[in-house]
Design an enzyme around this catalytic site. Structure first.
Site, mmCIF file in Angstrom:
data_model
loop_
_atom_site.group_PDB
_atom_site.id
_atom_site.type_symbol
_atom_site.label_atom_id
_atom_site.label_comp_id
_atom_site.label_asym_id
_atom_site.label_seq_id
_atom_site.Cartn_x
_atom_site.Cartn_y
_atom_site.Cartn_z
ATOM 1 N N CYS A 196 41.915 3.400 67.004
ATOM 2 C CA CYS A 196 40.919 2.905 67.834
ATOM 3 C C CYS A 196 40.742 1.321 67.587
ATOM 4 O O CYS A 196 40.575 0.392 68.582
ATOM 5 C CB CYS A 196 39.554 3.465 67.557
ATOM 6 S SG CYS A 196 39.351 5.179 68.033
ATOM 7 N N ARG A 206 40.437 9.740 74.462
ATOM 8 C CA ARG A 206 40.696 8.290 74.999
ATOM 9 C C ARG A 206 40.750 8.351 76.386
ATOM 10 O O ARG A 206 41.776 8.633 76.991
ATOM 11 C CB ARG A 206 42.046 7.786 74.417
ATOM 12 C CG ARG A 206 42.036 7.802 72.911
ATOM 13 C CD ARG A 206 43.279 7.217 72.286
ATOM 14 N NE ARG A 206 43.411 7.316 71.062
ATOM 15 C CZ ARG A 206 42.656 6.823 69.944
ATOM 16 N NH1 ARG A 206 41.743 5.768 70.213
ATOM 17 N NH2 ARG A 206 42.639 7.276 68.659
HETATM 18 C C1 BEZ Z 1 42.124 6.739 65.397
HETATM 19 O O1 BEZ Z 1 43.119 6.381 64.423
HETATM 20 O O2 BEZ Z 1 41.664 6.038 66.067
HETATM 21 C C2 BEZ Z 1 42.160 8.130 65.355
HETATM 22 C C3 BEZ Z 1 43.180 9.167 65.180
HETATM 23 C C4 BEZ Z 1 42.918 10.458 65.059
HETATM 24 C C5 BEZ Z 1 41.683 10.885 65.312
HETATM 25 C C6 BEZ Z 1 40.718 10.208 65.821
HETATM 26 C C7 BEZ Z 1 40.858 8.727 65.723
#
Ligand code: BEZ
Length: 236
Positions: free
Chosen positions: A53, A136
């Protein structure tokens, strides 16, 4: 069954974007009413203070001016509270350097959705992926508040923001010139002319009577100059 519906029901392409009021890092918003006259990308991310994110927010924030120049505003959302959002965006600005981007300030609104009200309205929760984090999701909404494109990615996969920009330009090009855009289209590439509506017009096309290049009656393209597209779609 009702609970399942609440989590997985989602608007579809062509629907009016579901309305909501929300608190954001840039003040309160009333969506989509506040964005009438603009294109807008409403997108969700799983959680604040997570690495994928963070890379996405830095990339989107770095491209914000480019999107604004294409008449497109950005609005993010996650199922986190306002103070978490503020702390995360401050951390991004102060501490994170990624792919040459640093001191990145996220100026677009990030919605607090601790109640999951908006996430549920837009089907951003996909319970078999995660029951408390939004996936997402990307909703491209036009100036009339109609959903024109929906793209979903799982938690582990960061989005391609060049593709989102291409989508915004291609949708506006299709609207402005009454054409469709073929696979991998970019400004300057030939565009697709809608199907022939009658046997007569199919024959005219094959006889070369219309200003287009037809491989068969249903597959016709025409030139559309890059500068003409950009002049129409971009502010400057
Ligand atoms: C992230 O790194 O944004 C992420 C990865 C896995 C689950 C939720 C967020």
């Amino acid at each position: 069954m009702e609970a399942e519906k609440e989590y997985t029901g989602m608007p579809r392409i062509g629907d009016k974007a579901p309305e909501f009021k929300a608190v954001t890092t840039q003040g309160d918003i009333h969506f989509p009413n506040d964005y009438k006259g603009d294109w807008v990308i409403l997108f969700s991310h799983p959680a604040d203070f997570t690495p994928v994110c963070t890379s996405e927010f830095m990339t989107f924030a770095s491209m914000e001016d480019k999107f604004l120049n294409a008449n497109c505003k950005l609005v993010g959302l996650s199922i986190d509270g306002l103070y978490s959002h503020i702390a995360w965006l401050r951390s991004i600005k102060d501490k994170i350097e990624y792919k040459g981007m640093k001191n990145v300030e996220v100026k677009f609104p990030l919605i607090e959705d601790i109640t999951m009200e908006v996430a549920k309205k837009y089907g951003m929760l996909q319970p078999n992926e995660d029951s408390t984090k939004a996936v997402r999701a990307v909703f491209v909404v036009d100036p009339e508040g109609i959903i024109r494109t929906i793209i979903y990615y799982p938690l582990s996969l960061g989005r391609n923001f060049d593709e989102l920009y291409r989508v915004v330009i291609a949708l506006q090009t299709a609207d402005a010139f009454g054409v469709a855009t073929p696979a991998d289209w970019r400004p300057g590439d030939d565009v697709i002319i809608g199907p022939a509506g009658s046997c007569g017009s199919a024959e005219d096309r094959m006889q070369g009577k219309e200003d287009m290049d037809c491989k068969d009656w249903y597959f016709c393209t025409r030139k559309l100059d890059k500068d003409v597209v950009l002049k129409r779609v971009l502010k400057k």
